[in-house]
Design a protein around this motif. Structure first.
Motif, PDB file in Angstrom:
ATOM      1  N   ALA A 162       9.293   9.846   1.355  1.00  0.00           N
ATOM      2  CA  ALA A 162       8.969   8.653   0.580  1.00  0.00           C
ATOM      3  C   ALA A 162      10.234   7.864   0.242  1.00  0.00           C
ATOM      4  O   ALA A 162      10.246   6.631   0.338  1.00  0.00           O
ATOM      5  CB  ALA A 162       8.225   9.043  -0.693  1.00  0.00           C
TER       6      ALA A 162
ATOM      7  N   TYR B  28       0.833  -1.200   0.000  1.00  0.00           N
ATOM      8  CA  TYR B  28       0.000   0.000   0.000  1.00  0.00           C
ATOM      9  C   TYR B  28       0.872   1.256   0.000  1.00  0.00           C
ATOM     10  O   TYR B  28       0.637   2.184  -0.778  1.00  0.00           O
ATOM     11  CB  TYR B  28      -0.938   0.004   1.207  1.00  0.00           C
ATOM     12  N   VAL B  29       1.873   1.281   0.853  1.00  0.00           N
ATOM     13  CA  VAL B  29       2.773   2.436   0.928  1.00  0.00           C
ATOM     14  C   VAL B  29       3.478   2.640  -0.411  1.00  0.00           C
ATOM     15  O   VAL B  29       3.556   3.771  -0.924  1.00  0.00           O
ATOM     16  CB  VAL B  29       3.791   2.271   2.083  1.00  0.00           C
ATOM     17  N   GLU B  30       3.973   1.571  -1.003  1.00  0.00           N
ATOM     18  CA  GLU B  30       4.657   1.687  -2.290  1.00  0.00           C
ATOM     19  C   GLU B  30       3.720   2.217  -3.374  1.00  0.00           C
ATOM     20  O   GLU B  30       4.115   3.041  -4.201  1.00  0.00           O
ATOM     21  CB  GLU B  30       5.252   0.342  -2.695  1.00  0.00           C
ATOM     22  N   GLN B  31       2.478   1.765  -3.347  1.00  0.00           N
ATOM     23  CA  GLN B  31       1.494   2.249  -4.318  1.00  0.00           C
ATOM     24  C   GLN B  31       1.239   3.744  -4.121  1.00  0.00           C
ATOM     25  O   GLN B  31       1.191   4.508  -5.092  1.00  0.00           O
ATOM     26  CB  GLN B  31       0.195   1.470  -4.178  1.00  0.00           C
ATOM     27  N   MET B  32       1.104   4.179  -2.892  1.00  0.00           N
ATOM     28  CA  MET B  32       0.841   5.587  -2.618  1.00  0.00           C
ATOM     29  C   MET B  32       2.049   6.467  -2.946  1.00  0.00           C
ATOM     30  O   MET B  32       1.894   7.594  -3.412  1.00  0.00           O
ATOM     31  CB  MET B  32       0.421   5.794  -1.166  1.00  0.00           C
ATOM     32  N   ILE B  33       3.243   5.936  -2.749  1.00  0.00           N
ATOM     33  CA  ILE B  33       4.459   6.681  -3.088  1.00  0.00           C
ATOM     34  C   ILE B  33       4.501   6.954  -4.595  1.00  0.00           C
ATOM     35  O   ILE B  33       5.009   7.987  -5.025  1.00  0.00           O
ATOM     36  CB  ILE B  33       5.718   5.931  -2.595  1.00  0.00           C
ATOM     37  N   GLU B  34       3.941   6.062  -5.380  1.00  0.00           N
ATOM     38  CA  GLU B  34       3.875   6.272  -6.831  1.00  0.00           C
ATOM     39  C   GLU B  34       2.694   7.166  -7.219  1.00  0.00           C
ATOM     40  O   GLU B  34       2.771   7.899  -8.197  1.00  0.00           O
ATOM     41  CB  GLU B  34       3.747   4.921  -7.551  1.00  0.00           C
ATOM     42  N   THR B  35       1.619   7.116  -6.473  1.00  0.00           N
ATOM     43  CA  THR B  35       0.382   7.815  -6.827  1.00  0.00           C
ATOM     44  C   THR B  35       0.384   9.291  -6.435  1.00  0.00           C
ATOM     45  O   THR B  35      -0.098  10.135  -7.191  1.00  0.00           O
ATOM     46  CB  THR B  35      -0.822   7.118  -6.144  1.00  0.00           C
ATOM     47  N   ILE B  36       0.916   9.622  -5.286  1.00  0.00           N
ATOM     48  CA  ILE B  36       0.789  10.964  -4.727  1.00  0.00           C
ATOM     49  C   ILE B  36       1.630  12.032  -5.437  1.00  0.00           C
ATOM     50  O   ILE B  36       1.129  13.146  -5.669  1.00  0.00           O
ATOM     51  CB  ILE B  36       1.065  10.935  -3.212  1.00  0.00           C
TER      52      ILE B  36
END
Length: 95
Positions: free
Chosen positions: A71, A34-42
């Motif tokens: 991040a 989840y954290v890795e996904q958000m680091i790419e999304t934000i």
């Protein structure tokens, strides 16, 4: 792990009873991904905020910089954790 995902909805999980391997796998699948996904999304959203509103809100540039720095540090921390975990618990068949 699918059983655990179904179990978490509406029920408390007794993490104390889990083996370290199962707990590490759960943390990896549930939280790290989840954290890795958000680091790419934000970041694209932060960049757009800076582009559109940065002239009136220069603090957005600092927020963007701090997010990207944090991040990177968090990604490095999670990678280090994976390396340490593998060294403590090598995959089956490894010495």
């Amino acid at each position: 792990m699918d059983h655990v995902s179904r179990q978490t909805e509406g029920q408390a999980i007794d993490f104390q009873s889990w083996s370290p391997d199962l707990l590490a796998d759960y943390i990896e699948k549930k939280h790290h991904r989840y954290v890795e996904q958000m680091i790419e999304t934000i970041p694209p959203f932060l960049d757009k905020l800076c582009k559109v509103h940065g002239s009136n809100h220069p603090e957005l540039y600092e927020i963007t910089k701090e997010f990207k720095t944090s991040a990177l540090e968090l990604s490095n921390h999670m990678q280090k954790g994976r390396i340490n975990l593998v060294s403590l618990h090598p995959p089956n068949g490894s010495c």
